[in-house]
Design a protein around this motif. Structure first.
Motif, PDB file in Angstrom:
ATOM      1  N   ALA A 109      14.961  46.083 -29.717  1.00  0.00           N
ATOM      2  CA  ALA A 109      14.801  45.085 -28.666  1.00  0.00           C
ATOM      3  C   ALA A 109      14.085  44.512 -28.969  1.00  0.00           C
ATOM      4  O   ALA A 109      12.980  43.346 -29.636  1.00  0.00           O
ATOM      5  CB  ALA A 109      15.091  44.829 -27.764  1.00  0.00           C
ATOM      6  N   ALA A 110      12.395  45.275 -29.391  1.00  0.00           N
ATOM      7  CA  ALA A 110      11.510  44.769 -29.209  1.00  0.00           C
ATOM      8  C   ALA A 110      11.433  44.124 -30.975  1.00  0.00           C
ATOM      9  O   ALA A 110      10.734  43.151 -31.534  1.00  0.00           O
ATOM     10  CB  ALA A 110       9.866  45.998 -29.547  1.00  0.00           C
ATOM     11  N   LEU A 111      11.730  45.562 -32.610  1.00  0.00           N
ATOM     12  CA  LEU A 111      11.729  44.915 -33.599  1.00  0.00           C
ATOM     13  C   LEU A 111      12.309  43.529 -33.893  1.00  0.00           C
ATOM     14  O   LEU A 111      11.825  43.250 -34.255  1.00  0.00           O
ATOM     15  CB  LEU A 111      12.286  46.356 -34.708  1.00  0.00           C
ATOM     16  CG  LEU A 111      11.059  47.054 -34.772  1.00  0.00           C
ATOM     17  CD1 LEU A 111      12.158  48.624 -34.816  1.00  0.00           C
ATOM     18  CD2 LEU A 111      10.271  46.680 -35.624  1.00  0.00           C
ATOM     19  N   PHE A 112      13.598  43.664 -33.936  1.00  0.00           N
ATOM     20  CA  PHE A 112      13.752  41.950 -33.733  1.00  0.00           C
ATOM     21  C   PHE A 112      13.812  41.245 -32.931  1.00  0.00           C
ATOM     22  O   PHE A 112      13.996  39.667 -33.764  1.00  0.00           O
ATOM     23  CB  PHE A 112      15.635  42.751 -33.108  1.00  0.00           C
ATOM     24  CG  PHE A 112      17.024  42.739 -34.077  1.00  0.00           C
ATOM     25  CD1 PHE A 112      17.715  43.250 -34.628  1.00  0.00           C
ATOM     26  CD2 PHE A 112      17.697  44.726 -33.315  1.00  0.00           C
ATOM     27  CE1 PHE A 112      18.263  43.201 -35.816  1.00  0.00           C
ATOM     28  CE2 PHE A 112      18.471  44.593 -33.846  1.00  0.00           C
ATOM     29  CZ  PHE A 112      18.753  44.253 -35.115  1.00  0.00           C
ATOM     30  N   ALA A 113      13.215  41.217 -31.084  1.00  0.00           N
ATOM     31  CA  ALA A 113      12.392  40.148 -31.700  1.00  0.00           C
ATOM     32  C   ALA A 113      11.133  39.788 -32.114  1.00  0.00           C
ATOM     33  O   ALA A 113      10.978  38.369 -32.295  1.00  0.00           O
ATOM     34  CB  ALA A 113      11.683  40.302 -29.669  1.00  0.00           C
TER      35      ALA A 113
END
Length: 140
Positions: A109-113
């Motif tokens: 989730a953090a990387l995609f964000a």
């Protein structure tokens, strides 16, 4: 500037396009797995219930947003929505379990964000349907 620097600078828009295409494809895959069970993920072929909050809406954003980003169509807006969706997922689902993404399972989730925020900021790169729309002549 050296010749190698010039060549690397010229490759930049293509690298951005490749990054955008891969990020969009991977995101689209998450949405397809959540909505249709294909491709099957490590958690099996479980799908989200239609209209359930937030899972179904997140899956639709992943599928549609991922496709738009991958194709480079409405790229900046689609990437911004995808980024916001993943930031919401991180802070509403993962953050409560631990501080660091590697501790709370929120690394994807953090990387995609951040990846989608970068795409929204720099644009689609050289190979995108957005570019074709801008170059096509307007007929009356």
């Amino acid at each position: 500037m050296t010749r190698s620097t010039v060549r690397l600078d010229a490759a930049g828009p293509y690298a951005v396009a490749l990054f955008r295409i891969v990020a969009g494809l991977l995101f689209l895959g998450h949405g397809a797995a959540s909505l249709f069970g294909v491709p099957a993920s490590g958690r099996g072929a479980a799908t989200v219930e239609a209209w359930s909050w937030p899972g179904w809406y997140a899956a639709v954003i992943q599928l549609v947003g991922g496709a738009l980003v991958m194709l480079g169509l409405g790229t900046r807006i689609a990437a911004l929505i995808c980024s916001g969706s993943m930031a919401y997922a991180y802070f509403s689902v993962h953050q409560e379990h631990a501080l660091w993404p590697m501790q709370n399972g929120g690394e994807p989730a953090a990387l995609f964000a951040w990846a989608f925020l970068l795409i929204a900021a720099v644009g689609p790169g050289s190979i995108a349907l957005d570019g074709l729309r801008r170059r096509s002549p307007v007929t009356g």
